[in-house]
Scaffold this motif. Structure first.
Motif, PDB file in Angstrom:
ATOM      1  N   LEU A 220       0.841  -1.202   0.000  1.00  0.00           N
ATOM      2  CA  LEU A 220       0.000   0.000   0.000  1.00  0.00           C
ATOM      3  C   LEU A 220       0.874   1.249   0.000  1.00  0.00           C
ATOM      4  O   LEU A 220       1.906   1.295   0.683  1.00  0.00           O
ATOM      5  CB  LEU A 220      -0.896   0.035   1.241  1.00  0.00           C
ATOM      6  CG  LEU A 220      -2.009  -1.000   1.341  1.00  0.00           C
ATOM      7  CD1 LEU A 220      -2.730  -0.861   2.680  1.00  0.00           C
ATOM      8  CD2 LEU A 220      -2.997  -0.855   0.193  1.00  0.00           C
ATOM      9  N   ALA A 221       0.436   2.253  -0.737  1.00  0.00           N
ATOM     10  CA  ALA A 221       1.132   3.539  -0.719  1.00  0.00           C
ATOM     11  C   ALA A 221       0.110   4.646  -0.923  1.00  0.00           C
ATOM     12  O   ALA A 221      -0.941   4.431  -1.525  1.00  0.00           O
ATOM     13  CB  ALA A 221       2.201   3.602  -1.805  1.00  0.00           C
TER      14      ALA A 221
ATOM     15  N   ASP B 182       1.855  16.421  -4.512  1.00  0.00           N
ATOM     16  CA  ASP B 182       2.118  16.615  -5.944  1.00  0.00           C
ATOM     17  C   ASP B 182       1.863  15.326  -6.740  1.00  0.00           C
ATOM     18  O   ASP B 182       2.327  15.190  -7.874  1.00  0.00           O
ATOM     19  CB  ASP B 182       3.557  17.096  -6.159  1.00  0.00           C
ATOM     20  CG  ASP B 182       4.587  16.079  -5.670  1.00  0.00           C
ATOM     21  OD1 ASP B 182       4.178  15.037  -5.093  1.00  0.00           O
ATOM     22  OD2 ASP B 182       5.794  16.309  -5.862  1.00  0.00           O
ATOM     23  N   ASN B 183       1.146  14.390  -6.136  1.00  0.00           N
ATOM     24  CA  ASN B 183       0.775  13.103  -6.756  1.00  0.00           C
ATOM     25  C   ASN B 183       1.947  12.143  -6.969  1.00  0.00           C
ATOM     26  O   ASN B 183       1.804  11.131  -7.664  1.00  0.00           O
ATOM     27  CB  ASN B 183       0.049  13.322  -8.100  1.00  0.00           C
ATOM     28  CG  ASN B 183      -1.282  14.015  -7.899  1.00  0.00           C
ATOM     29  OD1 ASN B 183      -1.985  13.730  -6.926  1.00  0.00           O
ATOM     30  ND2 ASN B 183      -1.634  14.918  -8.812  1.00  0.00           N
ATOM     31  N   SER B 184       3.094  12.468  -6.422  1.00  0.00           N
ATOM     32  CA  SER B 184       4.240  11.552  -6.528  1.00  0.00           C
ATOM     33  C   SER B 184       4.232  10.577  -5.343  1.00  0.00           C
ATOM     34  O   SER B 184       3.390  10.687  -4.442  1.00  0.00           O
ATOM     35  CB  SER B 184       5.544  12.358  -6.520  1.00  0.00           C
ATOM     36  OG  SER B 184       5.721  12.952  -5.246  1.00  0.00           O
ATOM     37  N   LEU B 185       5.174   9.651  -5.364  1.00  0.00           N
ATOM     38  CA  LEU B 185       5.360   8.751  -4.225  1.00  0.00           C
ATOM     39  C   LEU B 185       6.598   9.179  -3.446  1.00  0.00           C
ATOM     40  O   LEU B 185       7.646   9.481  -4.046  1.00  0.00           O
ATOM     41  CB  LEU B 185       5.551   7.306  -4.700  1.00  0.00           C
ATOM     42  CG  LEU B 185       4.306   6.624  -5.272  1.00  0.00           C
ATOM     43  CD1 LEU B 185       4.670   5.246  -5.805  1.00  0.00           C
ATOM     44  CD2 LEU B 185       3.195   6.507  -4.244  1.00  0.00           C
ATOM     45  N   HIS B 186       6.497   9.197  -2.143  1.00  0.00           N
ATOM     46  CA  HIS B 186       7.627   9.585  -1.301  1.00  0.00           C
ATOM     47  C   HIS B 186       8.691   8.488  -1.345  1.00  0.00           C
ATOM     48  O   HIS B 186       8.402   7.330  -1.621  1.00  0.00           O
ATOM     49  CB  HIS B 186       7.145   9.791   0.136  1.00  0.00           C
ATOM     50  CG  HIS B 186       8.163  10.433   1.025  1.00  0.00           C
ATOM     51  ND1 HIS B 186       8.995   9.702   1.838  1.00  0.00           N
ATOM     52  CD2 HIS B 186       8.487  11.737   1.223  1.00  0.00           C
ATOM     53  CE1 HIS B 186       9.788  10.535   2.500  1.00  0.00           C
ATOM     54  NE2 HIS B 186       9.507  11.771   2.154  1.00  0.00           N
ATOM     55  N   LYS B 187       9.922   8.899  -1.057  1.00  0.00           N
ATOM     56  CA  LYS B 187      11.040   7.945  -1.049  1.00  0.00           C
ATOM     57  C   LYS B 187      10.745   6.768  -0.120  1.00  0.00           C
ATOM     58  O   LYS B 187      11.047   5.612  -0.437  1.00  0.00           O
ATOM     59  CB  LYS B 187      12.303   8.678  -0.602  1.00  0.00           C
ATOM     60  CG  LYS B 187      13.567   7.848  -0.571  1.00  0.00           C
ATOM     61  CD  LYS B 187      14.784   8.772  -0.426  1.00  0.00           C
ATOM     62  CE  LYS B 187      16.034   8.002  -0.074  1.00  0.00           C
ATOM     63  NZ  LYS B 187      16.328   7.957   1.351  1.00  0.00           N
ATOM     64  N   SER B 188      10.147   7.033   1.033  1.00  0.00           N
ATOM     65  CA  SER B 188       9.862   5.937   1.977  1.00  0.00           C
ATOM     66  C   SER B 188       8.858   4.947   1.385  1.00  0.00           C
ATOM     67  O   SER B 188       8.905   3.749   1.698  1.00  0.00           O
ATOM     68  CB  SER B 188       9.342   6.488   3.304  1.00  0.00           C
ATOM     69  OG  SER B 188       8.110   7.145   3.123  1.00  0.00           O
ATOM     70  N   ALA B 189       7.969   5.435   0.521  1.00  0.00           N
ATOM     71  CA  ALA B 189       7.019   4.535  -0.141  1.00  0.00           C
ATOM     72  C   ALA B 189       7.749   3.634  -1.141  1.00  0.00           C
ATOM     73  O   ALA B 189       7.442   2.435  -1.269  1.00  0.00           O
ATOM     74  CB  ALA B 189       5.938   5.342  -0.848  1.00  0.00           C
TER      75      ALA B 189
ATOM     76  N   VAL C 214      -3.748   9.069  -8.845  1.00  0.00           N
ATOM     77  CA  VAL C 214      -2.658   8.103  -8.647  1.00  0.00           C
ATOM     78  C   VAL C 214      -1.975   7.693  -9.958  1.00  0.00           C
ATOM     79  O   VAL C 214      -1.084   6.841  -9.946  1.00  0.00           O
ATOM     80  CB  VAL C 214      -3.160   6.835  -7.911  1.00  0.00           C
ATOM     81  CG1 VAL C 214      -3.740   7.197  -6.549  1.00  0.00           C
ATOM     82  CG2 VAL C 214      -4.181   6.087  -8.749  1.00  0.00           C
ATOM     83  N   ALA C 215      -2.381   8.305 -11.071  1.00  0.00           N
ATOM     84  CA  ALA C 215      -1.863   7.861 -12.373  1.00  0.00           C
ATOM     85  C   ALA C 215      -0.338   8.005 -12.443  1.00  0.00           C
ATOM     86  O   ALA C 215       0.372   7.085 -12.882  1.00  0.00           O
ATOM     87  CB  ALA C 215      -2.532   8.653 -13.489  1.00  0.00           C
ATOM     88  N   GLU C 216       0.161   9.158 -12.011  1.00  0.00           N
ATOM     89  CA  GLU C 216       1.607   9.404 -12.084  1.00  0.00           C
ATOM     90  C   GLU C 216       2.359   8.408 -11.179  1.00  0.00           C
ATOM     91  O   GLU C 216       3.378   7.834 -11.575  1.00  0.00           O
ATOM     92  CB  GLU C 216       1.900  10.838 -11.637  1.00  0.00           C
ATOM     93  CG  GLU C 216       3.377  11.184 -11.676  1.00  0.00           C
ATOM     94  CD  GLU C 216       3.670  12.522 -11.009  1.00  0.00           C
ATOM     95  OE1 GLU C 216       2.812  13.418 -11.049  1.00  0.00           O
ATOM     96  OE2 GLU C 216       4.770  12.652 -10.434  1.00  0.00           O
ATOM     97  N   ALA C 217       1.813   8.204  -9.990  1.00  0.00           N
ATOM     98  CA  ALA C 217       2.470   7.282  -9.045  1.00  0.00           C
ATOM     99  C   ALA C 217       2.497   5.865  -9.613  1.00  0.00           C
ATOM    100  O   ALA C 217       3.509   5.153  -9.509  1.00  0.00           O
ATOM    101  CB  ALA C 217       1.733   7.312  -7.710  1.00  0.00           C
ATOM    102  N   ALA C 218       1.395   5.446 -10.222  1.00  0.00           N
ATOM    103  CA  ALA C 218       1.340   4.097 -10.797  1.00  0.00           C
ATOM    104  C   ALA C 218       2.387   3.923 -11.876  1.00  0.00           C
ATOM    105  O   ALA C 218       3.056   2.881 -11.966  1.00  0.00           O
ATOM    106  CB  ALA C 218      -0.055   3.825 -11.332  1.00  0.00           C
ATOM    107  N   GLY C 219       2.556   4.962 -12.701  1.00  0.00           N
ATOM    108  CA  GLY C 219       3.553   4.896 -13.767  1.00  0.00           C
ATOM    109  C   GLY C 219       4.971   4.825 -13.226  1.00  0.00           C
ATOM    110  O   GLY C 219       5.850   4.189 -13.814  1.00  0.00           O
ATOM    111  N   THR C 220       5.196   5.439 -12.084  1.00  0.00           N
ATOM    112  CA  THR C 220       6.532   5.451 -11.480  1.00  0.00           C
ATOM    113  C   THR C 220       6.983   4.053 -11.082  1.00  0.00           C
ATOM    114  O   THR C 220       8.171   3.736 -11.109  1.00  0.00           O
ATOM    115  CB  THR C 220       6.522   6.341 -10.208  1.00  0.00           C
ATOM    116  OG1 THR C 220       5.987   7.602 -10.557  1.00  0.00           O
ATOM    117  CG2 THR C 220       7.903   6.514  -9.642  1.00  0.00           C
ATOM    118  N   ILE C 221       6.000   3.218 -10.698  1.00  0.00           N
ATOM    119  CA  ILE C 221       6.360   1.884 -10.182  1.00  0.00           C
ATOM    120  C   ILE C 221       5.726   0.764 -11.020  1.00  0.00           C
ATOM    121  O   ILE C 221       5.662  -0.391 -10.569  1.00  0.00           O
ATOM    122  CB  ILE C 221       5.939   1.736  -8.704  1.00  0.00           C
ATOM    123  CG1 ILE C 221       4.432   1.996  -8.532  1.00  0.00           C
ATOM    124  CG2 ILE C 221       6.751   2.660  -7.816  1.00  0.00           C
ATOM    125  CD1 ILE C 221       3.913   1.695  -7.141  1.00  0.00           C
TER     126      ILE C 221
END
Lengths: 335, 269
Positions: free
Chosen positions: A6-7, A12-19, A46-53
């Motif tokens: 879970l994250a 800014d819709n990004s994921l934090h380093k700890s995530a 969450v679109a940007e975050a999903a793309g990041t990972i």
């Protein structure tokens, strides 16, 4: 059998380093257990975050919308519950952010599982998840396991490498109705110029009670201490920590350093920050202070006692001298 | 204008932070060496929660404060002799282990069951208080689970300030990352709050309050029921003290300029 990671997104819709660190741990656990990995994302968008990972090779779920932009127990818990019920995980792994630390213990109750928080390590051993965490405020580390499932786990920052693997993610959006009497009214943030704990700073500067004690001339020099500390922090943008005794002086009617509060407290009854370097000044003591140092990599200290039991064996370099004089010169050299 | 609250503070005892602690293995899992001999204090965060509760109750006439504690009653009695002088409260005791190695869920379950048994507690007026962290297990998870078990779904953690509005609403400041606060407003009780340090100093001892408290609290200690915390599969394969010892280089009898130069080079390096 599934490991659910879970994250939540940042503003800014990004994921934090700890995530990203928690994802590394979750993926390693899923690989080690030979099981599926699922990802659950919560946030306004969450679109940007999903793309990041997206490259983590997992099934993606998301609960998103304006009511999930801010951390709130009821909405975060409802979102996490919906995603957990969608994939029936054996283990849930999440970063120990303030947002998830608030909400996820409740998830264990709703799922009929158990929770262990602030993990310092997570691994698969003999087909079982095994967790590590500190007890008695970073004074002893335990390795533990349990049979109850689902097992909800939150991982402290700095305990794994951040995941890197962007890619396209096919996200299944879940709809969650939230009923809450709580409204988030905004944030009160420290300004760039305020002296505060800065998690991303390279250096932790710790001020001890010695700064407010009588000096060689028999008088206290608190205004001078304040200006010296402020000048150093302005020059280095260091994180500012304080010993409990210094913070407590305010309750005892003693002279205080005006900008120090319980927010700055490090050690047994305060924070245990993680910075690459730490410089401690005018601190004395034993176990409570050692706890404050636990996750500081390079440690140096200034105090008047060469035999200080706290410094001996706990820090790399001990400068025996007057912190007022040494720090004034340090400030001069820093320009 | 005030509101009437029924404030339940969850808090137990921990070894005095100045004590050196060492783990040992036992038949029931890990424990602290000489645990029953170690001097104990009220957990610091529970203390903050208790003092905030007393302050809130004093400002809102008709409010009551209960301190619900899971701990060995002999040690609790010692600690309460001093804590009772700080603020008025009714003690409710579950006699069991206060060990940091006790399962957080089992602790929450016992606390929730104990709170359910408090006579005269109106859960519609309940503010559930406790520490955001503890100096023992430090899970930061018990208050949330107690709240969830009691059906309290408005929850806050890392609280430093709670302000009651004229309409009975509660404005909360919670610590979040980066030295920042999140401000929230909940329309009133019931709600759960895990306190950080709050903003109140520790109250001075008041022997009169202590006498009044202990008249009520000694019977509570005597009547404390044994708590069953055995319903867990939690197993520890090891509990260890960190062994790292650093070779400290002592820089002594060196001019201030040289020390300062070395420190600056290290900071910039």
């Amino acid at each position: 059998m599934t490991v659910l990671y879970l994250a939540h997104t940042e503003c800014d819709n990004s994921l934090h380093k700890s995530a990203l660190e928690a994802l590394t741990a979750a993926k390693a656990l899923a690989d080690g257990l030979g099981t599926d990995l699922a990802v659950g994302l919560i946030g306004a968008d969450v679109a940007e975050a999903a793309g990041t990972i997206g490259g983590c090779n997992a099934k993606f779920y998301a609960v998103s919308g304006p009511e999930f932009a801010d951390g709130r127990y009821a909405s975060d818990l409802a979102a996490a519950e919906a995603m957990a019920k969608a994939c029936s995980p054996e283990v849930v792994v999440a970063p120990a952010t303030s947002r998830f630390s608030r909400a996820l213990p409740g998830l264990a109750i709703r799922l009929g599982g158990r929770v262990d928080t602030h993990l310092s390590g997570l691994a698969a051993e003999d087909g079982k998840p095994v967790a590590k965490r500190w007890f008695y405020r970073q004074r002893m580390e335990g390795t533990l396991t349990r049979d109850e499932r689902p097992w909800v786990l939150t991982l402290d920052s700095g305990c794994a490498e951040p995941f890197a693997g962007a890619g396209a993610a096919d996200v299944e959006a879940l709809t969650v109705n939230v009923s809450s009497r709580t409204k988030v009214a905004g944030m009160e943030c420290a300004s760039e110029d305020q002296q505060t704990i800065r998690p991303d700073a390279d250096l932790l500067f710790v001020a001890g009670a010695g700064w407010t004690k009588k000096q060689a001339d028999g008088a206290t020099h608190v205004p001078e201490a304040e200006s010296t500390i402020r000048a150093f922090l302005d020059a280095t943008k260091s994180s500012l920590g304080s010993s409990k005794s210094l913070v407590d002086i305010s309750g005892e009617g003693g002279a205080v350093i005006s900008f120090l509060t319980h927010m700055h407290q490090v050690g047994q009854t305060g924070a245990t920050p993680r910075h690459p370097k730490g410089l401690s000044t005018c601190c004395h003591g034993e176990e409570p202070h050692v706890v404050g140092w636990r996750f500081i990599k390079e440690r140096r200290a200034i105090n008047l006692d060469a035999g200080c039991g706290w410094a001996q064996g706990k820090c790399d370099v001990l400068y025996v001298g007057d912190a007022f004089a040494i720090m004034a010169k340090v400030n001069e050299l820093l320009g | 204008m005030g509101s009437e609250f029924h404030i339940v503070v969850c808090g137990s005892i921990v070894p005095d932070p100045l004590q050196t602690l060492a783990p040992q293995d036992g038949p029931a899992g890990p424990s602290l060496k000489n645990e029953m001999m170690l001097p104990a204090v009220l957990d610091p965060w529970a203390g903050h929660a208790l003092f905030e509760a007393a302050n809130l109750a004093a400002k809102n006439p008709g409010s009551q404060v209960w301190l619900v504690s899971l701990g060995p009653k002999a040690k609790l009695q010692q600690v309460m002799m001093s804590v009772s002088q700080k603020a008025p409260f009714q003690l409710v005791v579950a006699d069991g282990s206060a060990s940091g190695f006790t399962d957080a869920y089992e602790t929450a379950r016992v606390l929730a069951e104990t709170i359910e048994g408090i006579g005269g507690l109106d859960k519609s007026k309940m503010l559930l208080f406790g520490g955001w962290q503890s100096a023992s297990r430090g899970s930061g998870a018990v208050i949330q689970m107690v709240g969830e078990l009691l059906g309290v779904t408005e929850q806050f953690q890392g609280v430093d300030r709670l302000t009651v509005g004229g309409d009975g609403s509660l404005e909360v400041l919670e610590r979040v990352e980066g030295g920042a606060y999140q401000k929230s407003v909940v329309d009133g009780a019931p709600a759960a709050f895990g306190w950080a340090t709050g903003e109140l100093p520790e109250p001075p001892n008041n022997p009169q309050v202590g006498m009044q408290n202990m008249q009520k609290n000694m019977p509570a200690l005597m009547q404390a029921k044994p708590a069953d915390l055995s319903g867990t599969s939690l197993k520890f394969s090891s509990v260890e003290l960190p062994k790292q010892r650093r070779e400290t280089r002592i820089v002594k009898d060196v001019p201030v300029d040289e020390m300062a130069k070395e420190i600056v080079e290290w900071i910039k390096g």
